[in-house]
Design a protein around this motif. Structure first.
Motif, PDB file in Angstrom:
ATOM      1  N   GLU A  72      13.113  -0.593  -5.789  1.00 44.56           N
ATOM      2  CA  GLU A  72      13.239  -1.304  -4.520  1.00 44.56           C
ATOM      3  C   GLU A  72      11.911  -1.983  -4.252  1.00 44.56           C
ATOM      4  N   PRO A  73      11.821  -3.286  -4.524  1.00 47.09           N
ATOM      5  CA  PRO A  73      10.525  -3.979  -4.519  1.00 47.09           C
ATOM      6  C   PRO A  73       9.684  -3.764  -3.281  1.00 47.09           C
ATOM      7  N   ALA A  74      10.300  -3.731  -2.113  1.00 49.82           N
ATOM      8  CA  ALA A  74       9.518  -3.631  -0.884  1.00 49.82           C
ATOM      9  C   ALA A  74       8.967  -2.243  -0.651  1.00 49.82           C
ATOM     10  N   ALA A  75       9.488  -1.251  -1.399  1.00 46.22           N
ATOM     11  CA  ALA A  75       9.170   0.125  -1.066  1.00 46.22           C
ATOM     12  C   ALA A  75       8.147   0.774  -1.988  1.00 46.22           C
ATOM     13  N   HIS A  76       7.724   0.088  -3.070  1.00 43.63           N
ATOM     14  CA  HIS A  76       6.919   0.761  -4.077  1.00 43.63           C
ATOM     15  C   HIS A  76       5.580   0.060  -4.308  1.00 43.63           C
ATOM     16  N   ASP A  77       4.527   0.858  -4.311  1.00 42.39           N
ATOM     17  CA  ASP A  77       3.171   0.388  -4.587  1.00 42.39           C
ATOM     18  C   ASP A  77       2.700   1.123  -5.842  1.00 42.39           C
ATOM     19  N   PRO A  78       2.359   0.408  -6.918  1.00 41.60           N
ATOM     20  CA  PRO A  78       1.952   1.094  -8.149  1.00 41.60           C
ATOM     21  C   PRO A  78       0.729   1.985  -7.967  1.00 41.60           C
ATOM     22  N   THR A  79      -0.167   1.607  -7.073  1.00 40.23           N
ATOM     23  CA  THR A  79      -1.349   2.437  -6.836  1.00 40.23           C
ATOM     24  C   THR A  79      -0.950   3.790  -6.269  1.00 40.23           C
ATOM     25  N   VAL A  80      -0.011   3.770  -5.329  1.00 40.72           N
ATOM     26  CA  VAL A  80       0.478   5.021  -4.750  1.00 40.72           C
ATOM     27  C   VAL A  80       1.171   5.862  -5.813  1.00 40.72           C
ATOM     28  N   ALA A  81       2.012   5.226  -6.646  1.00 45.04           N
ATOM     29  CA  ALA A  81       2.716   5.949  -7.699  1.00 45.04           C
ATOM     30  C   ALA A  81       1.735   6.619  -8.659  1.00 45.04           C
TER      31      ALA A  81
END
Length: 439
Positions: A72-81
């Motif tokens: 879900e593009p709006a919901a995911h930040d690679p840094t957070v992951a």
């Protein structure tokens, strides 16, 4: 040497010297299971060359996708992951080996390094991913942090910017299951596929060991061989390897292999950033390999064939049969005769012996001698000593470029004749020409 003999040597060498050992495979299984214990078996996927059965020994690393769910593009930040993945591994990972494990953050993954003292023996890159669509095999496709797939200069720039906090990491599409499916199908159809890939990778590893800046990437070479087997599913290992090296200069001129997940991006994009010298080094390394392959004989050590080296052509005229994609697979011996012509006022005509010693300012006719095999064409090569003022090395049809040839430059020269049948060199003969005095 005949093709069947070379095929047998290549296959045996891959089996005995390039395929991962039992100990390496056991280590991969042990470490992978320990990662699954933390992240969940259903959430982990081995990717890279190991699950494609194209990895070579020594096995240095393993790539693992950590699947976080639907995209879900709006919901995911690679840094957070990446932050969450690192925290989970640091808190819960249990090392199953006798080595010390070190967990660290990279720009697009979390790396587990297994250390013996200060030496890294093995590493696992765990890459966070989200499911995004399906490929033509019905397998999941993913999005992963963006570093993979960029050209070299762009990748360095991205790493630097992310490290400095000057930009945020984004996501790119990836299809590791698709690459595994393609490789699996080719392996089932023709197990020379994985053997050919491993032989090419063995050569690349040797070049990399000799020169850490050697630019070719392993995945790029694998995909080039993959395209060969997709075009010709029944190709044998010798033909695949020979054709790969013949094509190699073209493979580094421009990127040309689209990424399965995004056809607007090429998996070999890094070659667009190579400079003229880097491309020259690749060609010289390629020439060095193919020249040795032309000379391969019974009892040859394939390990020696794969050893890195460079051949710089002595002149722009120097040519080899592989320039015309003619393999040397000799099955017949024959003789060429070098007749030294009589010179006006003295010096009778005579035939050169094996050593080929001759004085300056003589004229020599080269002709086919005994036991000439049935052939479509005879090609001739004149190679002067590389230190002479005219090193030559051209290949011509039917006769030498100058007929008769004229001795002029001191040094160790030779004339060679190749018998060509159906596009293959099935016989060759060489005559030494050693000039004893300078002209």
């Amino acid at each position: 040497m005949r093709k069947a003999q070379i095929n047998a040597l290549f296959r045996a060498y891959v089996r005995d010297h390039l395929s991962p050992t039992t100990e390496e495979r056991d280590l991969v299984s042990q470490v992978y299971e320990s990662i699954q214990d933390v992240l969940g078996e259903a959430n982990c996927l081995q990717i890279g060359s190991y699950p494609r059965f194209t990895a070579v020994t020594p096995l240095h690393d393993l790539d693992v996708l950590y699947i976080l769910g639907a995209w879900e593009p709006a919901a995911h930040d690679p840094t957070v992951a990446l932050d969450e993945l690192q925290a989970t591994l640091e808190a819960d990972y249990e090392n199953p080996t006798d080595y010390r494990v070190q967990i660290s953050r990279q720009t697009h993954s979390i790396t587990l390094k297994f250390l013996d003292g200060a030496d890294e023996l093995f590493a696992v890159d765990v890459v966070p991913a989200y499911i995004s669509g399906r490929n033509e095999f019905g397998g999941d496709m993913y999005v992963v942090p963006e570093i993979a797939g960029q050209a070299r200069l762009e990748r360095r720039r991205t790493v630097d910017e992310v490290t400095r906090g000057a930009r945020q990491m984004t996501w790119i599409r990836s299809d590791p299951r698709g690459y595994i499916s393609v490789a699996t199908a080719l392996n089932r159809q023709n197990d020379d596929f994985r053997k050919s890939v491993k032989l090419v990778k063995g050569w690349r590893a040797s070049c990399k060991e000799a020169d850490e800046d050697f630019p070719l990437k392993s995945f790029h070479l694998e995909q080039a061989v993959t395209r060969q087997f997709q075009r010709r599913p029944d190709i044998e290992i010798f033909d695949a390897v020979f054709e790969f090296f013949c094509e190699l200069p073209d493979l580094v001129e421009r990127s040309q292999i689209p990424d399965r997940a995004d056809t607007q991006r090429n998996i070999d994009a890094y070659v667009d950033g190579l400079d003229r010298m880097e491309r020259a080094h690749v060609r010289q390394a390629r020439d060095f390999f193919l020249i040795k392959l032309e000379e391969i004989a019974e009892g040859a050590d394939i390990g020696d064939l794969l050893q890195a080296g460079r051949h710089e052509r002595a002149s722009v005229t120097e040519a080899y049969l592989f320039d015309s994609r003619i393999p040397v697979l000799t099955e017949a011996d024959f003789r060429i005769v070098g007749t030294v012509l009589q010179r006006t006022g003295g010096f009778r005509q005579f035939v050169l012996d094996v050593l080929g010693r001759i004085d300056v300012d003589r004229r020599i006719e080269f002709r086919l001698g005994n036991n000439v095999p049935l052939a479509d064409l005879f090609k001739w090569k004149v190679k002067n000593d590389g230190n002479s003022a005219q090193p030559r090395g051209e290949i011509t049809d039917h006769q030498t470029m100058n007929d008769p040839e004229h001795t002029k430059y001191r040094g160790q020269h030779f004339v060679e004749c190749f018998a060509i049948r159906n596009g293959v060199c099935i016989g060759r003969s060489r005559q030494n020409v050693v000039l004893q005095f300078a002209g």
